[in-house]
Design an enzyme around this catalytic site. Sequence first.
Site, PDB file in Angstrom:
ATOM      1  N   ALA A 262      63.923  11.602  28.179  1.00  0.00           N
ATOM      2  CA  ALA A 262      62.936  12.647  27.903  1.00  0.00           C
ATOM      3  C   ALA A 262      61.829  12.639  28.958  1.00  0.00           C
ATOM      4  O   ALA A 262      61.252  13.682  29.272  1.00  0.00           O
ATOM      5  CB  ALA A 262      62.351  12.457  26.508  1.00  0.00           C
TER       6      ALA A 262
ATOM      7  N   TYR B 234      61.750  12.731  32.365  1.00  0.00           N
ATOM      8  CA  TYR B 234      62.853  13.072  33.277  1.00  0.00           C
ATOM      9  C   TYR B 234      63.101  12.098  34.437  1.00  0.00           C
ATOM     10  O   TYR B 234      64.255  11.746  34.691  1.00  0.00           O
ATOM     11  CB  TYR B 234      62.664  14.490  33.838  1.00  0.00           C
ATOM     12  CG  TYR B 234      62.794  15.611  32.827  1.00  0.00           C
ATOM     13  CD1 TYR B 234      63.141  15.379  31.501  1.00  0.00           C
ATOM     14  CD2 TYR B 234      62.558  16.925  33.214  1.00  0.00           C
ATOM     15  CE1 TYR B 234      63.243  16.424  30.583  1.00  0.00           C
ATOM     16  CE2 TYR B 234      62.663  17.978  32.305  1.00  0.00           C
ATOM     17  CZ  TYR B 234      63.013  17.718  30.993  1.00  0.00           C
ATOM     18  OH  TYR B 234      63.124  18.750  30.103  1.00  0.00           O
TER      19      TYR B 234
ATOM     20  N   GLU C 127      76.437   6.934  39.712  1.00  0.00           N
ATOM     21  CA  GLU C 127      76.740   5.975  40.784  1.00  0.00           C
ATOM     22  C   GLU C 127      75.884   4.722  40.620  1.00  0.00           C
ATOM     23  O   GLU C 127      76.342   3.594  40.837  1.00  0.00           O
ATOM     24  CB  GLU C 127      76.440   6.594  42.161  1.00  0.00           C
ATOM     25  CG  GLU C 127      77.306   7.785  42.505  1.00  0.00           C
ATOM     26  CD  GLU C 127      76.690   9.104  42.088  1.00  0.00           C
ATOM     27  OE1 GLU C 127      76.044   9.167  41.023  1.00  0.00           O
ATOM     28  OE2 GLU C 127      76.883  10.083  42.821  1.00  0.00           O
TER      29      GLU C 127
HETATM   30  N1  THU Z   1      73.807  13.069  38.887  1.00  0.00           N
HETATM   31  C1  THU Z   1      74.593  11.950  38.973  1.00  0.00           C
HETATM   32  O1  THU Z   1      74.656  11.146  38.039  1.00  0.00           O
HETATM   33  N2  THU Z   1      75.302  11.755  40.111  1.00  0.00           N
HETATM   34  C2  THU Z   1      75.356  12.625  41.157  1.00  0.00           C
HETATM   35  O2  THU Z   1      76.086  12.391  42.120  1.00  0.00           O
HETATM   36  C3  THU Z   1      74.538  13.846  41.133  1.00  0.00           C
HETATM   37  C4  THU Z   1      73.674  14.026  39.956  1.00  0.00           C
HETATM   38  C5  THU Z   1      73.099  13.321  37.622  1.00  0.00           C
HETATM   39  C6  THU Z   1      71.637  13.064  37.626  1.00  0.00           C
HETATM   40  C7  THU Z   1      71.187  13.927  36.472  1.00  0.00           C
HETATM   41  O3  THU Z   1      71.336  13.221  35.245  1.00  0.00           O
HETATM   42  C8  THU Z   1      72.156  15.099  36.474  1.00  0.00           C
HETATM   43  O4  THU Z   1      73.259  14.668  37.249  1.00  0.00           O
HETATM   44  C9  THU Z   1      71.594  16.370  37.051  1.00  0.00           C
HETATM   45  O5  THU Z   1      70.993  16.136  38.260  1.00  0.00           O
END
Ligand code: THU
Length: 132
Positions: free
Chosen positions: A47, A49, A56
Amino acid sequence: MADVTELMRMATRARDNAYAPYSNHPVGAALRTDTGRVYAGCNVENAAYPVGNCAEQAAIAAMVLGGESRIAEIVVVGPNGALCTPCGACRQRMREFAAPDMRFHACTETDVLMTMTMDQLLPESFGPDNLK
Ligand code: THU
């Protein structure tokens, strides 16, 4: 040894456990180390952000907890067949544990959409050697 198809399967399974109620963008990652073991992770939002974690990041943390530190190959699966390339911070996180020729695959549940090496993801990068 896990091939890319197996990593895609594990990343998809990880994505299915993602906690992404704010972005509705669940992501799963699965990496194979130089010893052949596989570690997976999903994104975990919050929450507040900026506190959220990427998939990863979670897979890398699991690898380190497992006592390993060399990523041989990594797969990321985003939602709805969308191309999911890694954020800048995760490129640096992977760089810590990867050789320049390490392969990153952006995948769907069934297909490889894009493959890039570590050096392509983060050229002229800063890494552990810069501190020697
Ligand atoms: N996000 C990832 O977990 N890995 C990525 O390679 C790109 C983005 C997630 C972060 C966030 O929780 C959501 O995707 C939107 O940005």
